[in-house]
Scaffold this motif. Structure first.
Motif, PDB file in Angstrom:
ATOM      1  N   UNK A  65       0.836  -1.206   0.000  1.00 59.03           N
ATOM      2  CA  UNK A  65       0.000   0.000   0.000  1.00 59.03           C
ATOM      3  C   UNK A  65       0.870   1.255   0.000  1.00 59.03           C
ATOM      4  N   UNK A  66       1.872   1.273   0.862  1.00 61.60           N
ATOM      5  CA  UNK A  66       2.754   2.437   0.945  1.00 61.60           C
ATOM      6  C   UNK A  66       3.610   2.563  -0.308  1.00 61.60           C
ATOM      7  N   UNK A  67       4.046   1.425  -0.851  1.00 58.98           N
ATOM      8  CA  UNK A  67       4.898   1.473  -2.040  1.00 58.98           C
ATOM      9  C   UNK A  67       4.132   2.024  -3.248  1.00 58.98           C
ATOM     10  N   UNK A  68       2.940   1.490  -3.497  1.00 56.57           N
ATOM     11  CA  UNK A  68       2.175   1.931  -4.662  1.00 56.57           C
ATOM     12  C   UNK A  68       1.732   3.385  -4.530  1.00 56.57           C
ATOM     13  N   UNK A  69       1.228   3.769  -3.377  1.00 54.05           N
ATOM     14  CA  UNK A  69       0.783   5.161  -3.211  1.00 54.05           C
ATOM     15  C   UNK A  69       1.963   6.118  -3.264  1.00 54.05           C
ATOM     16  N   UNK A  70       3.109   5.713  -2.704  1.00 56.49           N
ATOM     17  CA  UNK A  70       4.297   6.556  -2.760  1.00 56.49           C
ATOM     18  C   UNK A  70       4.791   6.749  -4.185  1.00 56.49           C
ATOM     19  N   UNK A  71       4.764   5.682  -4.988  1.00 57.70           N
ATOM     20  CA  UNK A  71       5.201   5.797  -6.380  1.00 57.70           C
ATOM     21  C   UNK A  71       4.274   6.711  -7.179  1.00 57.70           C
ATOM     22  N   UNK A  72       2.970   6.551  -6.998  1.00 52.25           N
ATOM     23  CA  UNK A  72       2.020   7.368  -7.742  1.00 52.25           C
ATOM     24  C   UNK A  72       2.142   8.843  -7.359  1.00 52.25           C
ATOM     25  N   UNK A  73       2.326   9.123  -6.056  1.00 47.70           N
ATOM     26  CA  UNK A  73       2.485  10.505  -5.629  1.00 47.70           C
ATOM     27  C   UNK A  73       3.753  11.111  -6.200  1.00 47.70           C
ATOM     28  N   UNK A  74       4.814  10.326  -6.261  1.00 46.25           N
ATOM     29  CA  UNK A  74       6.075  10.834  -6.787  1.00 46.25           C
ATOM     30  C   UNK A  74       5.980  11.144  -8.285  1.00 46.25           C
ATOM     31  N   UNK A  75       5.194  10.386  -9.008  1.00 46.86           N
ATOM     32  CA  UNK A  75       5.015  10.679 -10.429  1.00 46.86           C
ATOM     33  C   UNK A  75       4.397  12.067 -10.600  1.00 46.86           C
ATOM     34  N   UNK A  76       3.387  12.386  -9.782  1.00 41.22           N
ATOM     35  CA  UNK A  76       2.751  13.700  -9.835  1.00 41.22           C
ATOM     36  C   UNK A  76       3.723  14.787  -9.377  1.00 41.22           C
ATOM     37  N   UNK A  77       4.453  14.518  -8.290  1.00 43.53           N
ATOM     38  CA  UNK A  77       5.395  15.485  -7.739  1.00 43.53           C
ATOM     39  C   UNK A  77       6.465  15.853  -8.770  1.00 43.53           C
ATOM     40  N   UNK A  78       7.081  14.842  -9.354  1.00 41.97           N
ATOM     41  CA  UNK A  78       8.143  15.099 -10.331  1.00 41.97           C
ATOM     42  C   UNK A  78       7.569  15.734 -11.595  1.00 41.97           C
ATOM     43  N   UNK A  79       6.334  15.382 -11.955  1.00 39.57           N
ATOM     44  CA  UNK A  79       5.688  16.040 -13.083  1.00 39.57           C
ATOM     45  C   UNK A  79       5.609  17.546 -12.888  1.00 39.57           C
ATOM     46  N   UNK A  80       5.318  17.982 -11.656  1.00 38.59           N
ATOM     47  CA  UNK A  80       5.277  19.421 -11.361  1.00 38.59           C
ATOM     48  C   UNK A  80       6.655  20.052 -11.533  1.00 38.59           C
ATOM     49  N   UNK A  81       7.713  19.304 -11.179  1.00 39.27           N
ATOM     50  CA  UNK A  81       9.078  19.836 -11.324  1.00 39.27           C
ATOM     51  C   UNK A  81       9.438  20.013 -12.798  1.00 39.27           C
ATOM     52  N   UNK A  82       9.080  19.027 -13.638  1.00 39.83           N
ATOM     53  CA  UNK A  82       9.342  19.178 -15.072  1.00 39.83           C
ATOM     54  C   UNK A  82       8.574  20.385 -15.623  1.00 39.83           C
TER      55      UNK A  82
END
Length: 522
Positions: free
Chosen positions: A123-140
């Motif tokens: 649960x923590x792994x999947x939610x953490x990965x999905x959140x990071x995709x959004x987070x890094x998308x904002x950085x790009x």
């Protein structure tokens, strides 16, 4: 930009790729790729930790806050981060290092399978990965916004250019490439930041100088530490969020602690990062605070103010250097995030999905890590094209509301699970606090937000999910304690240094087998 600025920018990209190629020689296995084999010196780890903590969002989203509100951009952002890391240097950094040195894991989440259970870890792994995709998308999106101001290229072209260059060096060189490029990027942004600082100082003579400038009408209220939506509740919530996030809750900073040789060196690296967070943002923010005197933003949120000021004040060559500084922050954070997510996927997720992944050789595991890194970067770049859509609204909304609001429910079970004081909180506490925190985020941002006049204030949007998760994690641990001798022994290994057979808890592949390592049982 003219040819001189382009030469600086292209030269920077070439050096980053060259460092990645050189670092490739230092990567022989998965441990080298994800944790530098535990051989990274504390000062390099500290600089890398600092550089991987912020991106071009500072020069867009937070520049807009500085343009609109003034010094609250420092008081409610970098100051709580510095304080949180300083606290974490004692509380979390040594324990996270022991994940590698004593449990011999390569992913920050790998220990959760035995600390809680497989379901919680996934649960923590999947939610953490999905959140990071959004987070890094904002950085790009942030760096592409700046690039479009200076060069006129489209946002999508800017996202593609920065993503491809970052992907080359971090994919072939792993964490060593990340840290070494971040060291070079630190030097570059030091020069660029000082150039901008002194350029703005030179412009203040007509406005009363350094001290008299605060009386200018354009800066009225800019010296107030807490204004607008950034009040006391927001500051306290942000301090708790950043305490967890920047000490490992968002995974990439945890790797910097894991990469040092021992717990003492990890603590030293955290203290260095805390000092940098306290001092250096003051130099970067000062020009942003002065920006209302020097430029008129073309965007309602002021996010283009720093870029406009750079164009106006700096000569060619230095302009290219500052643009390189923008890139250095973004590429540092995004490459470190890519490495962290690759570690989580290959070590924690893939072995659960595939029996073949549980039998990967060192070479196969390294190939999988590199493929995963590329896939993560590609997904985050795709999200970046949607950051300014109605779903996300704008860059700063993603960074503050989405990332800060969702980080707490993900990080609390991971971070507090390291501490003896929370040994009674087991799988029930972890999964309930995670789920309830995510539900609270959805409620305050959507159903409740729509039915409250003016919407739910920002400070409550980010603080309520964290508070719900924290209270439930502690309360359920008290009402339904799930500590076992095996879990207690894992916690002891993370809280103490020492020798002995029991100290060397072997890594456990994150597969379907949910047993406890033999050394822990013994």
């Amino acid at each position: 930009m003219n040819s001189l600025d382009w030469a600086v920018l292209i030269g920077y990209f070439a050096v980053m790729v060259a460092i990645g190629v050189w670092s490739h020689k230092r990567v022989d296995n998965v441990s080298d790729f994800f944790t530098a084999g535990g051989r990274m010196p504390w000062w390099l780890s500290g600089i890398s930790h600092h550089m991987s903590g912020y991106s071009a969002v500072m020069f867009t989203g937070y520049a807009g806050i500085a343009y609109t509100y003034g010094v609250t951009s420092f008081v409610t952002w970098s100051f709580p981060i510095a304080l949180g890391i300083a606290i974490g240097s004692k509380l979390f950094a040594p324990r996270i290092n022991r994940l590698r040195s004593r449990l011999h894991v390569a992913s920050p989440l790998e220990y959760l399978k035995n600390r809680y259970d497989l379901k919680t870890q996934q649960a923590l792994a999947w939610s953490g990965m999905l959140l990071k995709i959004v987070d890094v998308g904002a950085k790009w999106a942030a760096i592409a916004t700046l690039l479009s101001v200076f060069t006129g290229i489209s946002l999508n072209q800017g996202i593609l250019i920065t993503g491809v260059v970052t992907g080359i060096y971090c994919t072939i060189g792993g964490l060593w490439a990340d840290a070494l490029t971040e060291l070079g990027q630190f030097v570059i942004q030091l020069l660029a930041g000082l150039a901008m600082f002194f350029a703005v100082l030179a412009e203040l003579g007509d406005h009363g100088g350094f001290f008299g400038v605060w009386d200018e009408p354009e800066l009225q209220g800019h010296a107030e530490p807490l204004v607008g939506p950034y009040g006391t509740v927001f500051l306290l919530a942000f301090l708790f969020i950043k305490l967890f996030e920047y000490n490992g809750g968002m995974l990439n900073q945890a790797q910097r602690y894991m990469a040092t040789p021992n717990a003492r060196e990890a603590a030293r690296s955290a203290r260095l990062s805390a000092v940098l967070w306290l001092v250096w943002p003051l130099v970067l923010f000062f020009p942003m605070w002065m920006s209302p005197l020097l430029v008129e933003s073309q965007k309602p949120d002021g996010s283009d103010s720093y870029a406009l000021m750079t164009e106006q004040l700096l000569p060619h060559g230095l302009l290219g250097l500052v643009i390189v500084g923008f890139f250095s922050h973004t590429m540092a954070m995004c490459s470190s995030d890519a490495n962290a997510i690759a570690a989580v996927f290959t070590r924690d997720v893939a072995p659960v999905l595939s029996a073949r992944a549980r039998a990967w050789s060192e070479r196969s595991g390294l190939i999988a890590a590199r493929v995963t890194t590329v896939a993560f970067l590609a997904l985050s770049m795709a999200v970046a094209t949607q950051v300014n859509s109605p779903t996300f609204k704008d860059i700063i909304t993603v960074v503050i509301k989405w990332v800060a609001g969702l980080m707490g429910p993900i990080a609390i079970p991971m971070m507090l699970g390291l501490l003896r004081q929370f040994r009674r909180s087991g799988p029930t506490a972890a999964i309930t606090s995670w789920g309830a925190g995510l539900l609270a985020f959805w409620l305050v941002n959507y159903p409740i937000h729509w039915n409250v006049e003016g919407g739910v204030p920002l400070q409550y949007q980010v603080s309520i999910p964290l508070a719900v998760s924290l209270v439930l994690y502690i309360l359920i641990g008290r009402l339904k304690p799930e500590d076992t001798p095996e879990r207690d022994l894992i916690i002891e290994r993370l809280n103490t240094d020492g020798d002995g057979a029991a100290a060397a808890v072997p890594a456990q592949a994150s597969g379907a087998d949910d047993t406890v390592p033999t050394a822990v049982k013994d």
